[in-house]
Scaffold this motif. Structure first.
Motif, PDB file in Angstrom:
ATOM      1  N   VAL A 100       0.939  -1.496   0.250  1.00  0.00           N
ATOM      2  CA  VAL A 100      -0.183   0.012  -0.063  1.00  0.00           C
ATOM      3  C   VAL A 100       1.127   1.239   0.109  1.00  0.00           C
ATOM      4  N   ALA A 101       2.044   1.401   1.082  1.00  0.00           N
ATOM      5  CA  ALA A 101       2.845   2.291   1.122  1.00  0.00           C
ATOM      6  C   ALA A 101       3.758   2.442  -0.023  1.00  0.00           C
ATOM      7  N   SER A 102       3.741   1.399  -1.060  1.00  0.00           N
ATOM      8  CA  SER A 102       4.816   2.387  -3.085  1.00  0.00           C
ATOM      9  C   SER A 102       3.571   2.069  -3.460  1.00  0.00           C
ATOM     10  N   GLN A 103       2.337   2.064  -3.052  1.00  0.00           N
ATOM     11  CA  GLN A 103       1.373   2.623  -4.232  1.00  0.00           C
ATOM     12  C   GLN A 103       0.804   4.498  -3.705  1.00  0.00           C
ATOM     13  N   ILE A 104       1.109   4.723  -2.843  1.00  0.00           N
ATOM     14  CA  ILE A 104       0.350   5.562  -2.361  1.00  0.00           C
ATOM     15  C   ILE A 104       1.115   6.109  -2.994  1.00  0.00           C
ATOM     16  N   ALA A 105       2.726   5.734  -3.188  1.00  0.00           N
ATOM     17  CA  ALA A 105       3.854   7.473  -3.726  1.00  0.00           C
ATOM     18  C   ALA A 105       3.660   6.877  -5.080  1.00  0.00           C
ATOM     19  N   LYS A 106       3.214   5.869  -5.561  1.00  0.00           N
ATOM     20  CA  LYS A 106       2.874   5.643  -7.366  1.00  0.00           C
ATOM     21  C   LYS A 106       1.852   7.085  -7.755  1.00  0.00           C
ATOM     22  N   TYR A 111       0.476  17.055  -1.494  1.00  0.00           N
ATOM     23  CA  TYR A 111       1.630  16.887   0.145  1.00  0.00           C
ATOM     24  C   TYR A 111      -0.253  16.234   0.349  1.00  0.00           C
ATOM     25  N   LYS A 112       0.635  14.940   0.955  1.00  0.00           N
ATOM     26  CA  LYS A 112      -0.550  13.798   1.926  1.00  0.00           C
ATOM     27  C   LYS A 112       0.102  13.313   2.712  1.00  0.00           C
ATOM     28  N   LEU A 113      -0.390  13.002   4.482  1.00  0.00           N
ATOM     29  CA  LEU A 113      -0.449  12.545   5.469  1.00  0.00           C
ATOM     30  C   LEU A 113      -0.822  11.199   5.763  1.00  0.00           C
ATOM     31  N   VAL A 114       0.347  10.032   5.705  1.00  0.00           N
ATOM     32  CA  VAL A 114      -0.520   8.967   5.364  1.00  0.00           C
ATOM     33  C   VAL A 114       0.118   7.806   6.805  1.00  0.00           C
ATOM     34  N   VAL A 115      -1.154   7.427   7.275  1.00  0.00           N
ATOM     35  CA  VAL A 115      -0.886   7.221   9.246  1.00  0.00           C
ATOM     36  C   VAL A 115      -1.337   5.879   8.789  1.00  0.00           C
ATOM     37  N   ASP A 116      -0.660   5.197   9.189  1.00  0.00           N
ATOM     38  CA  ASP A 116      -0.720   3.678   9.831  1.00  0.00           C
ATOM     39  C   ASP A 116      -1.134   3.070  10.941  1.00  0.00           C
ATOM     40  N   LYS A 117      -2.611   2.552  10.657  1.00  0.00           N
ATOM     41  CA  LYS A 117      -3.583   2.316  11.276  1.00  0.00           C
ATOM     42  C   LYS A 117      -3.648   0.444  11.813  1.00  0.00           C
ATOM     43  N   THR A 131       9.402   3.602   2.164  1.00  0.00           N
ATOM     44  CA  THR A 131       9.339   2.887   1.355  1.00  0.00           C
ATOM     45  C   THR A 131       8.316   4.049   0.145  1.00  0.00           C
ATOM     46  N   ILE A 132       8.099   4.837   0.394  1.00  0.00           N
ATOM     47  CA  ILE A 132       7.174   6.284   0.072  1.00  0.00           C
ATOM     48  C   ILE A 132       8.510   7.248  -1.129  1.00  0.00           C
ATOM     49  N   THR A 133       9.273   7.148   0.043  1.00  0.00           N
ATOM     50  CA  THR A 133      10.254   8.358  -0.540  1.00  0.00           C
ATOM     51  C   THR A 133      11.339   7.546  -2.154  1.00  0.00           C
ATOM     52  N   ARG A 134      11.061   5.867  -1.491  1.00  0.00           N
ATOM     53  CA  ARG A 134      11.844   4.995  -3.230  1.00  0.00           C
ATOM     54  C   ARG A 134      10.971   5.018  -3.839  1.00  0.00           C
ATOM     55  N   ASN A 135       9.607   4.916  -4.033  1.00  0.00           N
ATOM     56  CA  ASN A 135       8.635   5.191  -4.915  1.00  0.00           C
ATOM     57  C   ASN A 135       8.096   6.690  -5.558  1.00  0.00           C
ATOM     58  N   LEU A 136       8.343   7.400  -5.266  1.00  0.00           N
ATOM     59  CA  LEU A 136       8.069   8.955  -6.081  1.00  0.00           C
ATOM     60  C   LEU A 136       9.220   8.941  -6.689  1.00  0.00           C
ATOM     61  N   SER A 137       8.335   9.079  -8.244  1.00  0.00           N
ATOM     62  CA  SER A 137       8.758   9.781  -9.152  1.00  0.00           C
ATOM     63  C   SER A 137       9.334  11.188  -8.748  1.00  0.00           C
ATOM     64  N   ASP A 143       4.078  13.497   5.240  1.00  0.00           N
ATOM     65  CA  ASP A 143       4.460  13.114   6.323  1.00  0.00           C
ATOM     66  C   ASP A 143       3.835  11.475   6.405  1.00  0.00           C
ATOM     67  N   VAL A 144       4.512  10.628   7.257  1.00  0.00           N
ATOM     68  CA  VAL A 144       3.879   8.960   8.522  1.00  0.00           C
ATOM     69  C   VAL A 144       4.005   9.712   9.077  1.00  0.00           C
ATOM     70  N   ALA A 145       2.787   9.195   9.691  1.00  0.00           N
ATOM     71  CA  ALA A 145       2.280   8.630  11.263  1.00  0.00           C
ATOM     72  C   ALA A 145       1.330   7.455  10.982  1.00  0.00           C
TER      73      ALA A 145
END
Ligand code: NAD
Length: 427
Positions: A100-106, A111-117, A131-137, A143-145
């Motif tokens: 999911v993290a890599s898909q979000i990055a794609k 700006y998005k706040l990505v929150v792990d529940k 993961t997000i940083t590596r998959n951003l184009s 932010d991650v929370a």
């Protein structure tokens, strides 16, 4: 606020619906098309008290999709509520979270706040960020929370809307502000921490609660040996405010999709970082013993189990849910079947899910249908409707009057007086 929840299971669906109820505009994403279609048609894929009504009331603020792209484009805050199941070695399988993290990055375009529940081991937030940083184009701020969820199946809606506390683990003021704004209407204490502490709060809380259950189960074993009553011991302990009454019910042990896996995952991550959390291993051992002990109680009462008919009341891992994941009933029924017993079973909500796991036992329409011709009643889940059982009626339909009460729900004296052999746990 614009909210996206990825994963529409017990946690995701309840959280998303409650966010909508608080006035937010919510997109729910799930990779399971069947689930999404059911939701789109107004159905509810799980049983959870009050959820159906709340969904109906807030439909206008909710959308459902299998497209993660649609979800990512919609939400200013994106919650990850996907499974974190155990791997064979007990560690948490974080591949759903990573995916999911890599898909979000794609699909992120601002700006998005990505929150792990999801319940995750400490340091997962770091990995989500990487993961997000590596998959951003390209470079997009995010932010991650961490926002662990403490709802309990069976009372999930109420727990979500009236929590004892909300925990948010953040790294930036922007993330903190957004989450404070989102949760403010709940009027609950908000504990703001760093991400790692928030992740640890969830694992430590579940492990502590499981420890309480195993502790009282160990005390129950001693009670049985000396003829004391664990229910009275628990009451005497629990009225001490420092201890509290909750999670001091002796029985067949904990189950469900959280405690067993979270304890294993906490043990595993502790070991990985160089700490042997012995205590948790013992908590697990005691819990396993409770299940074999119930089978032993049946053997003590019936001698030979082969060809005996056992009427099992309750299958779900606890009352008020249809969740069968790691329900103690499964292991116990499997052990009984192995010994040649015939099982007739009934659960108010969980039979459909139970059939997928245990297709070869007989499912019955109610308590009385179940107990026809049975050699023994085995109570596995303390659903309220079993409190109203008419034992004078049961006396006429059972072959042998034996009750094994794996949840200490019935009154032993009353049953013994009316001719039943009764065995509870620790009493
Ligand atoms: P669940 O299995 O009921 O729901 C998870 C959902 O995620 C499923 O509908 C699944 O189809 C979906 N999913 C999986 N991969 C996906 C993907 N790549 N994209 C979109 N959707 C995807 O699980 P749950 O019980 O809701 O638990 C979720 C997390 O919350 C777990 O980490 C669990 O430990 C934690 N948790 C659960 C509870 C509980 O009582 N169930 C309480 C607190 C925390």
């Amino acid at each position: 606020m614009k909210i996206t929840v990825v994963g529409s299971g017990y946690v995701g669906l309840v959280s998303g619906t409650c966010f909508a109820h608080l006035g937010n505009d919510v997109v729910m994403v799930d990779s399971d098309d069947k689930k999404i279609q059911t939701l789109k048609k107004g159905g509810v894929p799980i049983y959870e008290s009050g959820l159906k009504e709340l969904l109906k009331k807030n439909r206008s603020r909710m959308q459902w999709t299998t497209s993660i792209k649609e979800g990512v484009r919609h939400g200013d805050i994106i919650f990850i509520a996907v499974p974190t199941p155990p791997r064979e070695d007990g560690s948490a399988d974080l591949s759903f979270v990573e995916n999911v993290a890599s898909q979000i990055a794609k699909f992120m375009d601002e700006y998005k706040l990505v929150v792990d529940k999801s319940t995750v081991p400490v340091e997962t937030g770091e990995w989500v960020k990487t993961t997000i940083t590596r998959n951003l184009s390209r470079r997009i701020p995010f932010d991650v929370a961490s926002n662990p969820e403490f709802l309990r199946e069976g009372s999930a809606v109420n727990d979500f809307l009236h929590p004892d506390r909300v925990v948010v683990g953040v790294e930036t003021e922007r993330a903190e502000k957004l989450l404070m704004q989102l949760y403010k209407p709940l009027k609950a204490p908000i504990v703001v921490t760093d991400i790692k502490s928030a992740e640890l709060i969830k694992h430590a809380s579940n492990s502590f609660l499981a420890t309480k259950i195993s502790f009282i189960n160990a005390v129950a074993c001693i009670c049985e040996k000396v003829g004391a009553d664990v229910r009275l011991v628990a009451k005497g302990m629990g009225l001490d405010k420092r201890i509290g009454m909750a999670f001091l019910n002796a029985g067949a042990g904990y189950g469900g999709s959280c405690f067993p896996k979270d304890i294993d995952a906490f043990y595993w991550i502790a070991k990985k970082i160089g700490y042997d959390f012995h205590l948790l291993r013992e908590v697990k051992n005691i819990n396993e013993h409770q299940k074999t002990d119930i089978v032993k109680k049946l053997e003590d009462a019936l001698w030979i189990l082969k060809d005996k008919v056992i009427g099992v009341l309750g299958l779900s891992f606890k009352p008020n849910t249809d969740d069968m994941r790691l329900a103690p009933s499964i292991e116990i029924i499997e052990a009984l079947c192995k010994k040649g017993a015939t099982i007739r079973a009934y659960d108010p909500q969980a039979m459909q899910k139970a059939k997928e796991i245990m297709p070869d036992i007989t499912y019955c329409k109610d308590t009385y249908d179940t107990l026809k011709g049975c050699d023994c009643l085995l109570l596995m889940t303390e659903w309220d409707e079993f409190r109203k059982i008419d034992f004078s009626r049961i006396k006429k339909i059972m072959k042998q009057l034996i009750v094994i009460d794996a949840r200490n729900m019935f009154e032993p004296d009353k049953l013994k007086k009316s001719g039943f052999i009764y065995k509870g746990v620790g009493r």
